[in-house]
Design a protein around this motif. Structure first.
Motif, mmCIF file in Angstrom:
data_model
loop_
_atom_site.group_PDB
_atom_site.id
_atom_site.type_symbol
_atom_site.label_atom_id
_atom_site.label_comp_id
_atom_site.label_asym_id
_atom_site.label_seq_id
_atom_site.Cartn_x
_atom_site.Cartn_y
_atom_site.Cartn_z
ATOM 1 N N LYS A 76 0.847 -1.183 0.000
ATOM 2 C CA LYS A 76 0.000 0.000 0.000
ATOM 3 C C LYS A 76 0.894 1.250 0.000
ATOM 4 O O LYS A 76 2.062 1.194 0.380
ATOM 5 N N PHE A 77 0.288 2.378 -0.415
ATOM 6 C CA PHE A 77 1.015 3.642 -0.441
ATOM 7 C C PHE A 77 0.459 4.576 0.628
ATOM 8 O O PHE A 77 -0.768 4.632 0.855
ATOM 9 N N TYR A 78 1.383 5.298 1.270
ATOM 10 C CA TYR A 78 1.001 6.225 2.323
ATOM 11 C C TYR A 78 1.699 7.559 2.105
ATOM 12 O O TYR A 78 2.831 7.621 1.592
ATOM 13 N N LEU A 129 5.407 3.637 12.162
ATOM 14 C CA LEU A 129 4.957 2.830 11.034
ATOM 15 C C LEU A 129 3.915 3.589 10.216
ATOM 16 O O LEU A 129 3.157 4.409 10.758
ATOM 17 N N PRO A 130 3.857 3.321 8.905
ATOM 18 C CA PRO A 130 2.858 3.996 8.058
ATOM 19 C C PRO A 130 1.416 3.723 8.473
ATOM 20 O O PRO A 130 0.514 4.477 8.085
ATOM 21 N N THR A 131 1.203 2.669 9.232
ATOM 22 C CA THR A 131 -0.155 2.373 9.706
ATOM 23 C C THR A 131 -0.578 3.269 10.875
ATOM 24 O O THR A 131 -1.729 3.231 11.289
ATOM 25 N N ASP A 132 0.365 4.070 11.377
ATOM 26 C CA ASP A 132 0.053 5.005 12.460
ATOM 27 C C ASP A 132 -0.626 6.229 11.845
ATOM 28 O O ASP A 132 0.022 7.051 11.193
ATOM 29 N N ALA A 138 -1.162 8.852 6.116
ATOM 30 C CA ALA A 138 -2.505 8.622 5.586
ATOM 31 C C ALA A 138 -2.393 7.727 4.362
ATOM 32 O O ALA A 138 -1.538 7.955 3.490
ATOM 33 N N GLU A 139 -3.251 6.708 4.297
ATOM 34 C CA GLU A 139 -3.216 5.817 3.142
ATOM 35 C C GLU A 139 -3.698 6.572 1.902
ATOM 36 O O GLU A 139 -4.667 7.341 1.963
ATOM 37 N N VAL A 140 -3.027 6.329 0.775
ATOM 38 C CA VAL A 140 -3.347 7.011 -0.481
ATOM 39 C C VAL A 140 -4.397 6.202 -1.232
ATOM 40 O O VAL A 140 -4.287 4.975 -1.358
ATOM 41 N N ASP A 199 -5.130 7.751 -6.756
ATOM 42 C CA ASP A 199 -4.070 8.758 -6.574
ATOM 43 C C ASP A 199 -2.713 8.122 -6.279
ATOM 44 O O ASP A 199 -1.728 8.839 -6.086
ATOM 45 N N ALA A 200 -2.666 6.817 -6.246
ATOM 46 C CA ALA A 200 -1.442 6.124 -5.837
ATOM 47 C C ALA A 200 -0.395 6.146 -6.948
ATOM 48 O O ALA A 200 -0.724 6.217 -8.136
ATOM 49 N N PRO A 201 0.878 6.083 -6.578
ATOM 50 C CA PRO A 201 1.943 5.942 -7.576
ATOM 51 C C PRO A 201 1.817 4.632 -8.348
ATOM 52 O O PRO A 201 0.956 3.785 -8.043
ATOM 53 N N LEU A 202 2.679 4.459 -9.322
ATOM 54 C CA LEU A 202 2.669 3.251 -10.133
ATOM 55 C C LEU A 202 3.029 2.034 -9.274
ATOM 56 O O LEU A 202 3.853 2.114 -8.361
ATOM 57 N N ASP A 203 2.409 0.890 -9.595
ATOM 58 C CA ASP A 203 2.626 -0.325 -8.805
ATOM 59 C C ASP A 203 4.020 -0.910 -8.994
ATOM 60 O O ASP A 203 4.576 -1.536 -8.089
ATOM 61 N N GLU A 204 4.577 -0.729 -10.182
ATOM 62 C CA GLU A 204 5.871 -1.344 -10.484
ATOM 63 C C GLU A 204 7.008 -0.410 -10.104
ATOM 64 O O GLU A 204 7.104 0.719 -10.583
ATOM 65 N N GLY A 205 7.878 -0.881 -9.232
ATOM 66 C CA GLY A 205 8.995 -0.062 -8.786
ATOM 67 C C GLY A 205 10.113 0.018 -9.815
ATOM 68 O O GLY A 205 10.336 -0.918 -10.592
#
Length: 549
Positions: free
Chosen positions: A416-418, A428-431, A436-438, A442-448
């Protein structure tokens, strides 16, 4: 050049003495730069530098976060820097050879000119042990490629002299095509053929540079040969069909062939290039020295032969306009030039202070600031550079020890993207207090995009080198700044022309002076036809007039 986000920067002011110690001036330094301790032992000395125009971070700017590295170096070492600039490397060479030994302490030419300076015994050997910061933080793969390049002259053991014994790398990049996708097809921009394509008549400009135009001339002139060799290697398959091992074998052989073509400069080869460039000249808008990077922003041209750093400048500037324009950069499939610029010390240079300056620029903080200002890719690839540069382009894998800035850093964590919403370290990003979860849309591309080629030795072993671009535009821009291993392997170095240089100079003069004579021939032909026609008509009128008088 602070890219796509703006850093909040406080300022502090300090009083500095000018290099000569006579004039006092107030200089502002961004507070995120921790003021370094002063270094003793060089007080009152002078360092004379000869560098390309617009090729170092040279001003302080509160909003952009720029820093004047020359001023800061003078402050830290209590010295005076005499800083001069040139427009082309050939200008640098001519000026350097006119001056007495010891006039310049550091010059910054490209790899082919370093080869020439070594061959002509015009620069000092360097002591690598005195470049500790450079070798500590430099990108291993890039430094190795640079260091192992050879001049033609021999050392005391009968081996060809190597660039790494005479220079330290500064910036590097590729030669390619920057284009406006509203006018130029993305598919067409993957080949140098686009410059000769009549549908883009007067759309493009190219560098007023003998060497850069030689690259595209030789590649276009021998394109059929290169394509045939590539087909022979692939044996009916495509590159996508190859395993990693098969691809590495294929691209290695192709690169050897490409380098052999690059190194062709016999009389027949120079004629091929001349004919190609004369043909190209008839289809382009014109030649340019430095205006192309702004002309494509203004819309005067739609395509430009560009160094990758200038492309980054144009892409960044155009995308920041009130009415944004999204430009793209391509390194054509046939191959291109990969270039390296480095610092050299002319004979009788102040070597100790020169070493200090190179190490100063190699400090990760200053290297990142320098890249931000000029747009080019530094030889320095530290964790600081990674953490500064990568958020310009996309999200990085979450790393527990990193500091994240609110509304600036995006992270990838558990698929997931935050977005960081409150400055954070160790959370942690879950805090939800800090991240905030994106949303998926609006999220970036899945492939790094993997930048391990540059940063694998710079980051902790458990820190990922993957970057997830915000979208396709940022993917292209990131690839322009840090080309993939695949792109690098289809690039070659344009070595010094050596004894053929004078013939290439003559060829280039002929290209610049050439004119498309077809319109003039048409006008001349019509004029020649018009003269007898005029007298024939006049004679007929005279006869008619006599008949009816």
């Amino acid at each position: 050049m602070n890219k796509y986000k703006i850093l909040a920067i406080g300022l502090i002011s300090i009083s500095l003495l000018s290099g000569c110690g006579e004039q006092e001036e107030t200089t502002t330094i961004p507070s995120y730069f921790e003021l370094p301790e002063k270094v003793s032992g060089f007080e009152g000395q002078e360092l004379t530098i000869y560098n390309c125009e617009d090729y170092i971070s040279s001003s302080f700017d509160e909003e952009e976060g720029y820093i004047d590295l020359i001023t800061l170096f003078e402050y830290v070492y209590d010295v005076k820097v005499n800083y001069y600039t040139f427009d082309t490397v050939e200008t640098m060479y001519n000026q350097m050879t006119l001056q007495n030994e010891g006039y310049y302490d550091l010059v910054c030419p490209s790899e082919y000119m370093i080869q020439r300076l070594i061959n002509e015994d015009l620069i000092e050997k360097i002591d690598k042990e005195k470049l500790s910061t450079y070798y500590e933080y430099g990108a291993t793969n890039i430094i190795n490629r640079f260091n192992n390049m050879e001049a033609t002259s021999l050392d005391e053991n009968g081996n060809k002299k190597k660039l790494g014994d005479y220079a330290a790398g500064y910036m590097w990049g590729t030669l390619g095509i920057i284009y406006d996708p509203e006018y130029i097809s993305q598919e067409d921009a993957t080949s140098w053929d686009v410059y000769w394509d009549n549908q883009y008549y007067k759309y493009a400009s190219v560098k007023n540079s003998m060497r850069d135009t030689y690259v595209i001339g030789i590649l276009h002139g021998y394109k059929d040969e290169l394509d045939s060799y590539k087909d022979q290697l692939l044996n009916g398959r495509t590159e996508e069909d190859l395993s990693n091992e098969e691809y590495n074998d294929f691209i290695s052989k192709y690169n050897i062939k490409l380098q052999e073509v690059f190194d062709r400069h016999e009389e027949k080869d120079i004629k091929v290039v001349r004919d190609e460039l004369c043909s190209l000249k008839n289809n382009i808008y014109g030649f340019e020295v430095d205006s192309g990077k702004n002309d494509i922003i203004d819309g005067k041209i739609k395509m430009n032969l560009a160094w990758s750093g200038d492309a980054i400048y144009s892409i960044d500037t155009a995308s920041s306009l009130n009415n944004p324009k999204y430009l793209y950069y391509s390194v054509p499939e046939e191959g291109s030039n990969i270039w390296y610029d480095g610092w050299c010390m002319p004979k009788k240079a102040n070597k100790e202070l020169a070493y200090a300056f190179i190490n100063f620029l190699s400090d990760p903080t200053y290297a990142a600031a320098n890249m931000s200002y000029i747009g080019y890719s530094s030889f320095i690839a530290s964790e600081d550079v990674f953490n500064t540069v990568m958020p310009w382009y996309g999200a990085t894998e979450f790393y527990i020890d990193d500091e994240y800035e609110a509304d600036y850093n995006y992270v990838h964590y558990n698929n997931k993207f935050y977005l960081c919403i409150k400055d954070s370290q160790g959370n942690l990003p879950t805090d939800e207090e800090f991240f905030a979860e994106v949303n998926e849309e609006d999220a970036p591309l899945d492939e790094g995009y993997d930048v391990s080629y540059y940063f694998k030795d710079a980051l902790p072993e458990d820190k990922s080198t993957l970057v997830y671009p915000y979208d396709d535009f940022y993917q292209n821009t990131l690839e322009s700044q840090y080309p993939s291993d695949k792109i690098i392997k289809r690039c070659a170095v344009m070595n010094d022309f050596g004894e053929a240089n004078k013939d290439v100079v003559i060829m280039w003069s002929q290209v610049r002076a050439s004119t498309n004579m077809i319109p003039y021939y048409i006008i001349l032909g019509l004029t020649i036809l018009a003269i007898p026609t005029y007298f024939i008509v006049k004679g007929i009128k005279r006869k008619i007039n006599k008949k009816y008088i």
